[in-house]
Design an enzyme around this catalytic site. Sequence first.
Site, PDB file in Angstrom:
ATOM      1  N   HIS A 235     -27.485 -21.374 -22.044  1.00 13.36           N
ATOM      2  CA  HIS A 235     -28.782 -20.776 -22.166  1.00 13.36           C
ATOM      3  C   HIS A 235     -28.360 -19.313 -22.502  1.00 13.36           C
ATOM      4  CE1 HIS A 235     -30.161 -24.059 -19.300  1.00 13.36           C
ATOM      5  NE2 HIS A 235     -30.165 -24.172 -20.638  1.00 13.36           N
ATOM      6  N   GLU A 265     -28.627 -29.738 -30.201  1.00 12.20           N
ATOM      7  CA  GLU A 265     -27.717 -28.944 -30.064  1.00 12.20           C
ATOM      8  C   GLU A 265     -26.053 -29.411 -30.628  1.00 12.20           C
ATOM      9  OE1 GLU A 265     -27.749 -28.399 -25.746  1.00 12.20           O
ATOM     10  OE2 GLU A 265     -29.727 -28.123 -25.794  1.00 12.20           O
ATOM     11  N   GLU A 361     -25.754 -34.955 -23.307  1.00 16.48           N
ATOM     12  CA  GLU A 361     -25.049 -33.424 -23.873  1.00 16.48           C
ATOM     13  C   GLU A 361     -24.124 -33.009 -23.001  1.00 16.48           C
ATOM     14  OE1 GLU A 361     -27.948 -30.147 -22.783  1.00 16.48           O
ATOM     15  OE2 GLU A 361     -29.187 -31.620 -22.116  1.00 16.48           O
TER      16      GLU A 361
END
Length: 405
Positions: A235, A265, A361
Amino acid sequence: MNVSTSRPEYFRIDNGDPAALPFTAAEYERRLALLRNLMESRGVSAVLLTSMHNIAYYTGFLYCSFGRPYGCVVTGDSVTTVSANIDFGQPGRRCHGDNLVYTDWRRDNFYRAAGHLLSGAGRVGIEGDHVTLQAQDRISTVAGISDTVDISQDIMRLRMIKSAEEIALIREGARIADIGGEAIHRSIRKGVREIDVAMAGRDAMELAIAESYPESELRDTWVWFQSGINTDGAHNPVTSRTLEHGDILSLNAFPMISGYYTALERTLFLGEVDTASLNIWEANVGAHELGISLIRPGARCSDICDEINRYFDSLGLLEYRTFGYGHSFGVLCHYYGREAGLEFREDIDTELAPGMVVSMEPMLTVPQGRPGAGGYREHDILVVTDSGAENITGFPYGPDHNVVA
């Protein structure tokens, strides 16, 4: 004469025609029916919602707090949002149900308005994971509600199973994330800044949302595009760092449609990828594909996590894992909402069921100074079906596509 004393503490306003909401009235009523069943089982006669995600989930209204409280009162036969007068008629135009506006002529008018709607209620359900100690005090002393029970986790579990309308919107979000990914990919070259690449991806997604959802509010779509050492955290904000030959890159595209977040992503390299980095990247891709293969009805989140842990441990890479391997999707964003009971972590034993929407992820982060330094992350969105899972992310992953010349 004190002019303030002649002003109302709260009022109703009809200012313009109702706007198109992200879901049909039948969908909101379906959600409210399930909430009312929950209320009956927990012995509460009314619920006071205060979070952005739950108010949006049950009414379609996504508030902008700016330090002001907002709420929604659900009873057995009504649903009413409570909004600040600074927004005037907009909340009423963009909510399913009724709207009550509170003024700031007197401190704590929000709680007086909520108390008005909760008048006569016995036990009231609240969001214990959102209500502060100060708000709890005001609910008791100003709204006059002393018997409250936390039902936040129960509501979270209701949100985990997506309806056909929700899945259709999430599917569109995944498609638009792919559009952002392509715009980002095209913008990558030596000498440009992270912020330049990020703006290209964000603009492409906002234009796509405006085209596909012309009556929606356009807000909160964003991109985190990271390079070099900035890839170490999932982040990390965008910076003005200039891209260099050989950089590891992290593409993170997040379109927001009416409060619903989706994501793409990807790991990339600029110009070339060295052998150490390639080995780690391919290992993370292997974990990604393993995780996708494990998503099916009946699978437990913790078991999926354990399986991927064993894979990384067999390669001597488990020490570089930075967080769990995926999470639920729905009405959430980077500053509101989370269905924490549906994450691929060691401490989550939730069983996957049809209608759930999750990400896969895996991320490895190798510290600066070691071979292959940087953060590696791939991210796809999957809809759990009756027999398995459908991957709704289309943008390619891995070295064959994402080494940018």
